[in-house]
Design an enzyme around this catalytic site. Sequence first.
Site, PDB file in Angstrom:
ATOM      1  N   TYR A  31      45.678  35.842  23.810  1.00 36.93           N
ATOM      2  CA  TYR A  31      46.612  36.537  22.914  1.00 36.93           C
ATOM      3  C   TYR A  31      47.100  35.642  21.771  1.00 36.93           C
ATOM      4  CZ  TYR A  31      46.939  40.080  26.610  1.00 36.93           C
ATOM      5  OH  TYR A  31      46.655  41.034  27.544  1.00 36.93           O
TER       6      TYR A  31
ATOM      7  N   LYS B 285      38.328  32.709  36.134  1.00 36.92           N
ATOM      8  CA  LYS B 285      36.947  33.206  36.065  1.00 36.92           C
ATOM      9  C   LYS B 285      36.059  31.982  35.872  1.00 36.92           C
ATOM     10  CE  LYS B 285      33.990  36.658  35.692  1.00 36.92           C
ATOM     11  NZ  LYS B 285      33.568  37.403  36.886  1.00 36.92           N
TER      12      LYS B 285
ATOM     13  N   ASP C  61      37.953  39.150  39.010  1.00 38.59           N
ATOM     14  CA  ASP C  61      37.375  40.468  39.318  1.00 38.59           C
ATOM     15  C   ASP C  61      37.542  40.806  40.796  1.00 38.59           C
ATOM     16  OD1 ASP C  61      35.692  38.310  39.592  1.00 38.59           O
ATOM     17  OD2 ASP C  61      33.890  39.287  38.825  1.00 38.59           O
TER      18      ASP C  61
ATOM     19  N   ASP D  41      48.484  39.895  32.800  1.00 36.70           N
ATOM     20  CA  ASP D  41      48.917  41.152  32.188  1.00 36.70           C
ATOM     21  C   ASP D  41      48.293  42.318  32.955  1.00 36.70           C
ATOM     22  OD1 ASP D  41      49.963  42.959  30.455  1.00 36.70           O
ATOM     23  OD2 ASP D  41      48.776  42.374  28.720  1.00 36.70           O
TER      24      ASP D  41
ATOM     25  N   ASP E 185      50.286  44.639  36.209  1.00 32.08           N
ATOM     26  CA  ASP E 185      50.437  46.087  36.020  1.00 32.08           C
ATOM     27  C   ASP E 185      49.736  46.854  37.133  1.00 32.08           C
ATOM     28  OD1 ASP E 185      51.976  45.975  33.758  1.00 32.08           O
ATOM     29  OD2 ASP E 185      50.765  47.447  32.664  1.00 32.08           O
TER      30      ASP E 185
END
Length: 358
Positions: free
Chosen positions: A141, A189, A221, A245, A249
């Site tokens: 971001y 990852k 994942d 993020d 959620d």
Amino acid sequence: MAFQLLVTAGDGIGPEVTREAVSVLQTVFARSGQSLEVTEKRIGGIAIDTDGTPLPADTLEAALASDAVFLGAVGGNKWNALPPSTRPESGLLQLRAALGGFANLRPAFSIAELAANSPLKLDIVSGTDILFVRELLGGLYFGSPREWNRAAGEAWNTMRYTRDEITRVARIAFDLARKRGKKLTSVDKANVLEVSQLWRSTVTDVAADYPDVTLEHQLVDSMAMLLMTSPRNYDVVLTENLFGDILSDESAVITGSLGMLPSATIGGRVNLYEPIHGSAPDIAGKGLANPLGAILTGALVLRHSAGMDAEAEAIESAVRSALQLGFRTADLVRASTTDFTVLSTTEMGKKIRELLPA
Ligand code: NAD
């Protein structure tokens, strides 16, 4: 010296839930013989209407001079036509940047009495108690270069972290794990991304200072799947910005209602506390808002800014008791269920104050 709390209640249901959370905090401070000074300032849509800007200078000044900032929620249909850079939400983004917090704490839990409200199966979610620690100021971001080259039909962002950025957030996560279930799951990852290899190696190095905390690494994942199939296996989950993020959620569904979840952003100049829900214009002014997320956010203020762990636990235990006794706000009740006492926002706030230890 009195604990200085800046309250920015914001828009929609923000003032309704904030009123109850502050009232609970005032009760707790008074009963523990400590002093609390609450200052209220405007942010978001209401500040646009009165001051012409979503983050007035005196709000920012008061925030930087406070011991902690409590935010309700900002935004609403009235201001949706404004360009993104001047909307209510931009005031919150500016405030977050000025306060500088880099570690976002977000619990995802299932109080047994509420598990029935989760879309997941009761036997899977019941007893879940995860604390996400998400890095908030780095990664995809914020990394550069970033660009959308329209002529070339090409766009790119950069996922970038330094060892220092990873170390400081990892230390916060390990410190918290040490006070909880002593288990930390770091998400990355590393099988594909160099930045994740740096993440994994740095977190492993930090773990050497925390021999009492068990560290495990998970690929993002598989973690997305494991959170839904075996959420009880996790205690503190440490992630970089983008992965956190998405995963936090995803895990919000465990509780079953947005109105139940608190959050804290720590590590900067002043910590910022906010329930995770928005301003809920659809129910604003109707007494339907669930104040428990805001009240539990107040518990985080006590734990992470005021050094009042026992009082934080007292609030959390009062919330559990209210639910065990069958008290609910409307969002926690399914149409088919009749054996609950449904309370308004203010009634639920009053109930929690009554259930606090004398
Ligand atoms: P929302 O969280 O406001 O509402 C989503 C749904 O959840 C609605 O049906 C709402 O009624 C319900 N809900 C939310 N909180 C509740 C509570 N405490 N009790 C009972 N029900 C609750 O999200 P949205 O509808 O996408 O956004 C509404 C506005 O809030 C938008 O302007 C958005 O930009 C803003 N927003 C602000 C923040 C923030 O201030 N941190 C966060 C998210 C959204």
